[in-house]
Design a protein around this motif. Structure first.
Motif, PDB file in Angstrom:
ATOM      1  N   ASP A  75       0.920  -1.174  -0.329  1.00 58.88           N
ATOM      2  CA  ASP A  75      -0.064  -0.030  -0.110  1.00 58.88           C
ATOM      3  C   ASP A  75       0.698   1.268   0.118  1.00 58.88           C
ATOM      4  O   ASP A  75       0.581   2.212  -0.760  1.00 58.88           O
ATOM      5  N   GLY A  76       2.083   1.178   0.831  1.00 56.90           N
ATOM      6  CA  GLY A  76       2.699   2.415   0.865  1.00 56.90           C
ATOM      7  C   GLY A  76       3.418   2.608  -0.515  1.00 56.90           C
ATOM      8  O   GLY A  76       3.666   3.800  -0.829  1.00 56.90           O
ATOM      9  N   LEU A  77       3.749   1.426  -1.080  1.00 58.30           N
ATOM     10  CA  LEU A  77       4.865   1.558  -2.364  1.00 58.30           C
ATOM     11  C   LEU A  77       3.602   2.107  -3.431  1.00 58.30           C
ATOM     12  O   LEU A  77       4.013   3.121  -4.092  1.00 58.30           O
ATOM     13  N   SER A  82       2.137   6.643  -6.899  1.00 54.19           N
ATOM     14  CA  SER A  82       0.793   7.571  -7.222  1.00 54.19           C
ATOM     15  C   SER A  82       1.377   9.014  -7.284  1.00 54.19           C
ATOM     16  O   SER A  82       0.875   9.807  -7.930  1.00 54.19           O
ATOM     17  N   ARG A  83       2.163   9.392  -6.412  1.00 51.09           N
ATOM     18  CA  ARG A  83       2.638  10.826  -6.083  1.00 51.09           C
ATOM     19  C   ARG A  83       3.884  10.800  -7.367  1.00 51.09           C
ATOM     20  O   ARG A  83       4.218  12.195  -7.182  1.00 51.09           O
ATOM     21  N   HIS A  84       4.530  10.177  -7.723  1.00 55.55           N
ATOM     22  CA  HIS A  84       5.766  10.601  -8.688  1.00 55.55           C
ATOM     23  C   HIS A  84       5.419   9.891 -10.086  1.00 55.55           C
ATOM     24  O   HIS A  84       5.538   9.106 -10.781  1.00 55.55           O
TER      25      HIS A  84
END
Length: 84
Positions: A75-77, A82-84
């Motif tokens: 989930d963190g990945l 999604s931000r980069h």
């Protein structure tokens, strides 16, 4: 012959009176991450510190791969990507 002091990486120097507050802040930042990821990171650093860079990076990649089955890491990945 003069002696040479060992080189020790330093992130930040803080006054003695602020040390505990700084350590608490750092701990709070670290514990926000999944324990699986923190453990893998510490393991990669401690095992790779004295290896040639290519071996250290291969070890880091192998340890990262072991964290992917953990849903919290996946989930963190996904959030990061999604931000980069």
């Amino acid at each position: 012959m003069p002696s040479v002091a060992p080189v020790v990486p330093v992130n930040r120097v803080v006054p003695a009176g602020e040390l505990l507050d700084h350590v608490r802040e750092l701990v709070e930042r670290v514990i926000r991450h999944p324990a699986t990821a923190v453990t893998a990171c510490l393991n990669a650093v401690t095992r790779g510190i004295n290896l040639p860079i290519d071996e250290a990076l291969a070890g880091e990649a192998a340890r990262f791969a072991t964290t992917l089955p953990a849903q919290c890491v996946a989930d963190g990945l996904a959030r990061f990507l999604s931000r980069h």
